[in-house]
Design a protein around this motif. Structure first.
Motif, short mmCIF file in Angstrom:
data_model
loop_
_atom_site.label_atom_id
_atom_site.label_comp_id
_atom_site.label_asym_id
_atom_site.label_seq_id
_atom_site.Cartn_x
_atom_site.Cartn_y
_atom_site.Cartn_z
N ILE A 189 46.23 34.38 28.55
CA ILE A 189 45.93 34.45 30.02
C ILE A 189 45.99 33.31 30.76
CG2 ILE A 189 44.14 35.33 31.56
CD1 ILE A 189 43.16 37.53 29.72
N ARG A 190 46.69 33.14 31.73
CA ARG A 190 46.97 32.12 32.37
C ARG A 190 46.34 31.85 33.70
NH1 ARG A 190 53.58 31.39 32.17
NH2 ARG A 190 53.40 33.16 33.56
N LYS A 191 46.11 33.04 34.48
CA LYS A 191 45.47 33.00 35.64
C LYS A 191 44.78 34.19 36.02
CE LYS A 191 49.65 30.82 37.92
NZ LYS A 191 50.75 30.97 38.95
N THR A 192 43.72 33.78 36.57
CA THR A 192 42.77 35.06 37.18
C THR A 192 42.53 35.02 38.54
OG1 THR A 192 40.80 34.22 36.34
CG2 THR A 192 41.69 35.33 34.65
N GLN A 193 42.19 35.83 39.24
CA GLN A 193 41.45 35.55 40.70
C GLN A 193 40.55 36.78 40.93
OE1 GLN A 193 44.55 35.82 43.71
NE2 GLN A 193 43.27 35.74 45.28
N SER A 194 39.29 35.98 41.10
CA SER A 194 38.12 36.97 41.58
C SER A 194 38.08 37.15 43.13
CB SER A 194 36.90 36.13 41.12
OG SER A 194 36.69 36.04 39.69
N SER A 195 37.27 37.92 43.64
CA SER A 195 37.19 38.21 45.09
C SER A 195 35.64 38.21 45.38
CB SER A 195 37.95 39.22 45.58
OG SER A 195 37.63 40.64 45.12
N GLU A 196 35.38 38.34 46.76
CA GLU A 196 34.10 38.51 47.28
C GLU A 196 34.23 39.61 48.56
OE1 GLU A 196 31.95 35.12 48.45
OE2 GLU A 196 33.81 34.12 49.18
N PRO A 197 34.90 40.63 48.38
CA PRO A 197 34.66 41.80 49.49
C PRO A 197 33.65 42.05 49.85
CG PRO A 197 35.20 42.85 47.52
CD PRO A 197 34.97 41.52 47.05
N PRO A 198 33.38 42.50 51.31
CA PRO A 198 31.93 43.01 51.81
C PRO A 198 31.70 44.46 51.24
CG PRO A 198 33.68 42.91 53.49
CD PRO A 198 34.20 42.10 52.31
N VAL A 199 30.63 45.09 51.72
CA VAL A 199 30.71 46.52 51.13
C VAL A 199 31.41 47.34 52.09
CG1 VAL A 199 28.91 48.46 51.13
CG2 VAL A 199 28.14 46.28 50.37
N GLY A 200 32.14 48.49 51.60
CA GLY A 200 32.86 49.47 52.40
C GLY A 200 34.38 48.63 52.49
N GLY A 231 38.74 56.18 43.57
CA GLY A 231 38.32 54.88 44.02
C GLY A 231 38.45 53.53 43.30
N ILE A 232 39.28 53.63 42.20
CA ILE A 232 39.71 52.69 41.17
C ILE A 232 41.30 52.83 41.12
CG2 ILE A 232 39.83 51.55 38.87
CD1 ILE A 232 36.86 52.14 38.94
N THR A 249 30.93 49.23 46.70
CA THR A 249 29.33 49.33 46.81
C THR A 249 28.78 48.44 46.02
OG1 THR A 249 29.09 50.73 45.04
CG2 THR A 249 29.89 51.90 46.93
N GLU A 250 27.48 48.32 46.32
CA GLU A 250 26.60 47.28 45.85
C GLU A 250 26.73 47.33 44.15
OE1 GLU A 250 24.56 44.88 46.59
OE2 GLU A 250 24.96 44.76 48.77
N GLU A 251 26.68 48.61 43.89
CA GLU A 251 26.88 48.78 42.53
C GLU A 251 28.28 48.26 41.72
OE1 GLU A 251 26.08 50.93 44.24
OE2 GLU A 251 23.84 51.27 43.90
N SER A 269 39.67 37.83 29.33
CA SER A 269 38.91 36.69 30.38
C SER A 269 37.98 37.38 31.41
CB SER A 269 39.99 36.16 31.35
OG SER A 269 39.35 35.44 31.88
N SER A 270 36.92 36.89 31.90
CA SER A 270 36.05 37.37 32.70
C SER A 270 36.57 37.23 34.35
CB SER A 270 34.77 36.99 32.68
OG SER A 270 33.98 37.28 31.50
N VAL A 271 36.59 38.44 35.09
CA VAL A 271 36.98 38.25 36.52
C VAL A 271 35.62 38.86 37.39
CG1 VAL A 271 38.85 38.48 38.10
CG2 VAL A 271 39.25 38.55 35.92
N PHE A 272 35.38 38.25 38.29
CA PHE A 272 34.08 38.58 39.01
C PHE A 272 34.58 39.12 40.48
CE2 PHE A 272 32.96 35.11 36.02
CZ PHE A 272 31.88 35.89 35.34
N LEU A 273 33.84 40.27 40.74
CA LEU A 273 33.81 40.76 41.98
C LEU A 273 32.37 40.27 42.55
CD1 LEU A 273 35.37 42.66 44.00
CD2 LEU A 273 33.84 44.57 43.46
N TYR A 274 32.36 39.28 43.65
CA TYR A 274 31.28 38.73 44.22
C TYR A 274 30.76 39.24 45.41
CZ TYR A 274 32.06 34.55 40.95
OH TYR A 274 32.43 33.80 39.93
N ARG A 275 29.32 39.23 45.72
CA ARG A 275 29.01 39.45 47.09
C ARG A 275 29.19 38.49 47.94
NH1 ARG A 275 24.87 40.89 43.67
NH2 ARG A 275 24.00 43.07 43.70
N PRO A 276 29.75 38.81 49.16
CA PRO A 276 30.19 37.74 50.08
C PRO A 276 29.30 36.57 50.25
CG PRO A 276 30.41 39.98 50.99
CD PRO A 276 29.73 40.27 49.67
N GLY A 277 29.65 35.60 50.17
CA GLY A 277 28.88 34.11 50.34
C GLY A 277 28.41 33.68 48.85
N THR A 278 28.54 34.38 47.87
CA THR A 278 28.08 33.92 46.63
C THR A 278 29.27 33.84 45.71
OG1 THR A 278 28.12 36.20 45.66
CG2 THR A 278 26.23 35.54 46.79
#
Length: 306
Positions: A189-200, A231-232, A249-251, A269-278
């Motif tokens: 695995i060469r690249k990953t990209q996480s994101s921090e979208p707002p709810v909805g 939804g996925i 959603t928050e979940e 590899s781990s990829v994260f869906l962050y809450r906005p600002g975190t």
């Protein structure tokens, strides 16, 4: 077939004919051409049955032998014999036939696993004996150490590609053949990209891996494998995959796992869906290319009807 005669009295074409020169004067009473001990011409009389052989004469001063479509069997000693009133004289030339280099056997295209030992072969004929060289046609294309056989010990993925075998002996244009070598290796695995979208909003996670054969991808949340459901949406394009979550959603926030696999192995590899600002280092190693992002995003729009 090219030819070359070692004699100041022999002039040769480089491909199809040879003229061995013999000059006489008006004091000569008899002339003849011989090949080894066989008479080819005695004066103007042709003794040879070979239709390729003829005379080149200019008045009574030249008595030259011409051989058309020269073959390797024509190689040897030729003698121009002259009889004068005083004594016989001879002028001898030696005809050496040169044959362009020709590759008559080369390895077939192969597929091997990384770490294997590989031997490529390239057999050629010609006169003089051809020089055989190898190159891997990557950007540098530097010569490799090998002649008829090229040995690669513990081949690596960066040694995959198109190998060029060239046979040359300066008689004609070198003969060139190619061997394609595919090197299989497990995913990395060469690249990953996480994101921090707002709810909805739409959340996207990206993962890129290098592997041969092309890897298969799976996405997990905790120990649960994700699939295309309400939804996925999971898109896979070659060595790239994108996980899209509609109406976050928050979940949905948290850790996701991208798994790339082929028959040689797997890597995750781990990829994260962050809450906005975190979000921390949400781009991972590097962002996916813009063109790939636009292509996969268009799939998302089609799926989610955006």
């Amino acid at each position: 077939t090219g030819v070359f005669c070692f004699s100041p009295h022999c002039l040769c074409g480089v491909l199809y004919f040879c003229v061995c020169r013999c000059y006489v004067d008006d004091k000569v009473s008899k002339v003849a051409w011989l090949n080894r001990s066989n008479i080819i011409f005695a004066g103007e009389d042709k003794w040879s049955l070979d239709p390729r052989v003829g005379l080149v004469t200019k008045g009574q001063l030249e008595y030259s032998l011409r051989i058309q479509k020269v073959d390797v069997y024509d190689e040897g000693s030729y003698t121009c014999s002259i009889q004068t009133k005083q004594q016989p004289k001879t002028s001898q030339v030696y005809l050496i036939v040169q044959v362009p280099a020709t590759i008559y056997k080369v390895s077939e295209d192969i597929i091997v696993n990384e770490g294997s030992n590989v031997t490529l072969s390239c057999l050629a004929s010609g006169r003089p004996d051809p020089l055989i060289t190898w190159r891997l046609l990557n950007p540098s294309a530097e010569p490799l150490d090998g002649e008829e056989y090229l040995d690669i010990i513990g081949i690596m993925r960066n040694q995959a590609g198109r190998y060029e075998c060239k046979a040359s002996n300066d008689v004609a244009t070198p003969d060139v053949k190619y061997v394609n070598v595919v090197v299989n290796y497990p995913p990395s695995i060469r690249k990953t990209q996480s994101s921090e979208p707002p709810v909805g909003r739409l959340g996207t996670l990206q993962c890129e891996a290098a592997a041969v054969p092309t890897p298969e991808f799976e996405w997990y949340r905790d120990d649960k494998r994700l699939s295309n459901t309400q939804g996925i949406n999971i898109q896979i394009l070659g060595g790239n995959t994108i996980l899209m979550i509609a109406n976050v959603t928050e979940e949905d926030y948290g850790n996701y796992t991208c798994v790339a696999s082929n028959r040689l192995g797997a890597q995750s590899s781990s990829v994260f869906l962050y809450r906005p600002g975190t979000g921390r280092d949400i781009n991972g190693s590097a962002c996916a290319s813009l063109s790939l992002w636009l292509l996969l995003a268009s799939f998302a729009c089609l799926f989610f009807k955006c």
